[in-house]
Design a protein around this motif. Sequence first.
Motif, PDB file in Angstrom:
ATOM      1  N   TYR A 147      41.812  27.994  41.340  1.00 14.48           N
ATOM      2  CA  TYR A 147      40.979  28.302  42.916  1.00 14.48           C
ATOM      3  C   TYR A 147      40.197  29.362  42.669  1.00 14.48           C
ATOM      4  O   TYR A 147      40.686  30.554  41.720  1.00 14.48           O
ATOM      5  N   ILE A 182      45.832  34.719  40.995  1.00 16.63           N
ATOM      6  CA  ILE A 182      46.274  34.070  41.146  1.00 16.63           C
ATOM      7  C   ILE A 182      46.798  32.781  41.128  1.00 16.63           C
ATOM      8  O   ILE A 182      47.827  32.405  42.225  1.00 16.63           O
ATOM      9  N   GLY A 183      45.819  31.775  41.363  1.00 19.45           N
ATOM     10  CA  GLY A 183      46.103  30.980  40.819  1.00 19.45           C
ATOM     11  C   GLY A 183      44.272  29.811  40.664  1.00 19.45           C
ATOM     12  O   GLY A 183      43.829  30.672  40.733  1.00 19.45           O
ATOM     13  N   LEU A 228      38.179  32.442  44.973  1.00 18.70           N
ATOM     14  CA  LEU A 228      37.943  32.873  46.060  1.00 18.70           C
ATOM     15  C   LEU A 228      36.224  33.809  46.452  1.00 18.70           C
ATOM     16  O   LEU A 228      35.798  33.692  44.804  1.00 18.70           O
TER      17      LEU A 228
HETATM   18  N1  ADE Z   1      38.660  36.014  42.261  1.00 13.79           N
HETATM   19  C1  ADE Z   1      38.151  34.999  43.082  1.00 13.79           C
HETATM   20  N2  ADE Z   1      39.154  34.427  42.530  1.00 13.79           N
HETATM   21  C2  ADE Z   1      40.377  35.099  41.748  1.00 13.79           C
HETATM   22  C3  ADE Z   1      41.368  34.494  41.656  1.00 13.79           C
HETATM   23  N3  ADE Z   1      41.807  33.036  41.976  1.00 13.79           N
HETATM   24  N4  ADE Z   1      42.151  35.241  41.091  1.00 13.79           N
HETATM   25  C4  ADE Z   1      42.405  36.724  41.538  1.00 13.79           C
HETATM   26  N5  ADE Z   1      40.580  37.098  41.672  1.00 13.79           N
HETATM   27  C5  ADE Z   1      39.787  35.659  41.682  1.00 13.79           C
END
Ligand code: ADE
Length: 264
Positions: free
Chosen positions: A148, A145-146, A150
């Motif tokens: 960075y 999704i971007g 998570l």
């Molecule tokens: N898991 C950790 N970071 C993520 C991200 N940026 N997009 C999708 N899944 C993820």
Amino acid sequence: MSEETNVSSATPLLDVELVTLFPEMFDSFLAASLLGRAIENGIVRVNRTSPRDYAPGRHRQVDDSPYGGGPGMILRPEPVVAAIEAAEAERGRAFRLMLSPAGRLFDQAFAAELAGRGRLMLICGRYEGVDERVADLFADEIVSIGDYVLAGGEIAAAVIIEAVARLIPSVLGCEASTLDESFSAARLEYPQWTRPPTFRGLAVPDVLLSGNHAQVEGWRRLESLRRTQQRRPDLLLRHPVTDEEEALQGGGKDKRRKNPKKRT
Ligand code: ADE
């Protein structure tokens, strides 16, 4: 072993399978607002399956250290695959998306593509990653999704569910709302105001109070373009200013550059 979040028996227009070690993270997200109502009405269905329920032993361990060394733990393939297979054995094959920062970037066009698929599976990673064989054997797409990182795929999965669900007719309530907004036409959305007409010294632009719909429409399109030029010039490189927009800007009278040059 899997939890269903849908009280109606009607065939849903969007049917989502979540494979996650933290199904409870989605509780309030799936209950609130328009999505909550869509689930209650049977338009959207979300099932959650946890690999933990398929992990062996008393401790139900789902992770292990990486081959070759390095920090953190990796999700073992067996419990994740068992969760995928159990969900599909019960409810059928889904289009499988694996969430990872190392995936295809999610955007509005991708959301629209997924809205047309009807049945999706979102496989959430945790820890340092998921054994690569899960993606090799099961993922139809790897999605980020971007740019960075998570702590896991759950928040990313929630982002995808919300972006896709609101494109399903009758989820949003007012279908016109999705046509008008940011990214639908590679332009940022124009600014909006409501009452009062003046707030802390800031007045609503006169044109919006004029009642002249053609003028309002033209003004909004110009504001969209201006915002895009200011905040997201990268969108203009891919979707240049149109003749119609140029005409709205005042055509040849405007000496500013029509489209930004790509930097070399
Ligand atoms: N898991 C950790 N970071 C993520 C991200 N940026 N997009 C999708 N899944 C993820």
